[in-house]
Design an enzyme around this catalytic site. Structure first.
Site, PDB file in Angstrom:
ATOM      1  N   ASP A 126      34.139 -31.812  12.320  1.00  0.00           N
ATOM      2  CA  ASP A 126      32.816 -31.206  12.555  1.00  0.00           C
ATOM      3  C   ASP A 126      32.233 -30.524  11.313  1.00  0.00           C
ATOM      4  OD1 ASP A 126      33.361 -31.976  15.180  1.00  0.00           O
ATOM      5  OD2 ASP A 126      34.043 -29.982  15.769  1.00  0.00           O
ATOM      6  N   MET A 168      29.991 -36.929  17.387  1.00  0.00           N
ATOM      7  CA  MET A 168      30.638 -35.640  17.665  1.00  0.00           C
ATOM      8  C   MET A 168      30.073 -34.563  16.736  1.00  0.00           C
ATOM      9  SD  MET A 168      34.622 -36.406  18.474  1.00  0.00           S
ATOM     10  CE  MET A 168      35.143 -36.847  20.120  1.00  0.00           C
ATOM     11  N   GLY A 169      30.708 -33.417  16.728  1.00  0.00           N
ATOM     12  CA  GLY A 169      30.266 -32.334  15.834  1.00  0.00           C
ATOM     13  C   GLY A 169      30.203 -30.979  16.498  1.00  0.00           C
TER      14      GLY A 169
HETATM   15  O1  F6P Z   1      36.317 -30.442  17.067  1.00  0.00           O
HETATM   16  C1  F6P Z   1      36.513 -31.804  16.924  1.00  0.00           C
HETATM   17  C2  F6P Z   1      36.006 -32.554  18.102  1.00  0.00           C
HETATM   18  O2  F6P Z   1      36.203 -33.929  17.841  1.00  0.00           O
HETATM   19  C3  F6P Z   1      34.557 -32.266  18.503  1.00  0.00           C
HETATM   20  O3  F6P Z   1      33.638 -32.929  17.678  1.00  0.00           O
HETATM   21  C4  F6P Z   1      34.559 -32.707  19.951  1.00  0.00           C
HETATM   22  O4  F6P Z   1      33.589 -32.014  20.711  1.00  0.00           O
HETATM   23  C5  F6P Z   1      35.926 -32.333  20.418  1.00  0.00           C
HETATM   24  O5  F6P Z   1      36.740 -32.247  19.271  1.00  0.00           O
HETATM   25  C6  F6P Z   1      36.542 -33.317  21.375  1.00  0.00           C
HETATM   26  O6  F6P Z   1      37.764 -32.825  21.797  1.00  0.00           O
HETATM   27  P1  F6P Z   1      38.838 -33.607  22.676  1.00  0.00           P
HETATM   28  O7  F6P Z   1      39.623 -34.474  21.750  1.00  0.00           O
HETATM   29  O8  F6P Z   1      39.656 -32.522  23.262  1.00  0.00           O
HETATM   30  O9  F6P Z   1      38.083 -34.413  23.662  1.00  0.00           O
END
Ligand code: F6P
Length: 341
Positions: A126, A168-169
């Protein structure tokens, strides 16, 4: 000296490159390294593996993390906290390197105030951690998103459609803005600037008037409408209380199609952005971070996080980043805006 190393939170390309650098630098000083498995969970459950030069051979280019990761808050309950303290002692750790984002580093900062000898390495695709220009993983995520945008561009053009690409981000628009500029996006919606769906539709219609029958929109997963009318977030939260993001683009696409009458499709890139081999930039940054983390320990500079600023590796106190987020550089977003609509 015995050093523990853990990777916490969402995985990210470059984690193995940090681990490799930590182990190689440590062994050059004669330090032993223990890999804590699944982030803070490994310290609560007492799950570790010894890491040697042999065990990190060939991992530089590998995605994921050889020691695993988890979104575990070890300070949530007194029971877990006590287990962590007991295991840390029983493993005979002299210092710990925590590689992670806001949550993992937040735990590290608290443990430092409790007397633990800890240093941090910032990690996240992010790129939202303050006081550091780049976190490793971001460059890889941007490259993957850019390639996807390029591919979606040609199909959007062929079908004269609107294509909404969700990246994402979390609550920052770094991936969206940088990949959007690189991929020539016609609009980029980011969390830092709540969007007006009417304006978004107007820019699509304007393009059509100018003879551009298709549009490509990049949407950050954390993008928010001005009037709060489109809700896409699930109510489920992780151990640190963060809601799970993802899906806003479906609501946006539905509105665009309804208001403009143009066929609109969605591509949510999701975890593809976090998988696979890191770019050369991320491998080098991760390697520099790993070496700098061991050097902080050697110099007894605990409670710090390594940083990258103006191509120099430095460090700040972990406590400085708590509760702060690095938002998109608006000058960069202004560059993107030149190409909108
Ligand atoms: O913080 C990194 C990230 O990839 C974010 O961009 C996203 O919202 C989140 O993690 C997704 O998390 P998970 O792998 O728990 O679904």
């Amino acid at each position: 000296m015995k050093i523990g190393v853990l990777t916490g939170g969402g995985d990210c390309p470059g984690l193995n490159a940090v681990i490799r650098a930590v182990v190689r630098r440590s062994s050059s000083f004669g330090y032993e390294v223990l890999g804590i498995q699944q982030g803070w969970l490994g310290l609560v459950e007492g799950s570790v593996i010894p890491l040697t030069n042999y065990s990190v051979t060939g991992i530089l280019t590998r995605g994921g993390t050889i020691i695993g990761t988890a979104r575990k808050n070890p300070l949530k309950t007194e029971e877990d906290k006590q287990k962590l303290i007991d295991n840390y002692k029983s493993f005979g750790l002299d210092a710990l390197i925590a590689i992670g984002g806001e949550d993992t580093l937040g735990v590290a900062a608290k443990l430092y105030t409790m007397g633990f000898k800890i240093v941090g390495v910032p990690k996240t695709i992010d790129n939202d951690i303050p006081f550091t220009d780049y976190t490793f993983g971001f460059d890889t995520a941007v490259s993957i998103a850019t390639e996807a945008i390029d591919r979606l561009h040609s199909t959007a053009e062929a079908h004269r459609r609107v294509m909404v690409v969700e990246v994402m981000g979390r609550h920052a628009g770094w991936i969206a803005t940088v990949a959007g500029i690189a991929g020539g996006a016609d609009n980029i919606l980011i969390p830092e600037i709540p969007f007006d769906i009417e304006e978004v539709c107007r820019s699509i219609s304007n393009r059509i008037k100018k003879g551009k029958a298709f549009s490509l929109l990049v949407v950050a997963e954390g993008a928010k409408p001005k009037d709060g009318s489109l809700v896409a977030q699930e109510s489920s939260v992780d151990d640190f209380g963060h809601i799970r993001l993802g899906g806003i683009s479906y609501h946006i696409a539905r509105e665009i199609e309804k208001r403009t009458g143009i066929e609109t499709r969605v591509a949510v890139l999701g975890h593809i952005q976090r998988g696979g081999t890191p770019t050369a930039f991320d491998r080098v940054l991760a390697t520099r971070y790993g070496i700098a983390a061991v050097d902080l320990i050697t110099n007894k500079e605990f409670g710090k996080m390594v940083t990258f600023s103006g191509n120099q590796i430095s460090s700040i106190m972990l406590s400085d980043i708590i509760g702060k987020q690095k938002n998109i550089d608006m000058k960069l977003y202004d560059v993107a805006k030149v190409f909108f609509g």
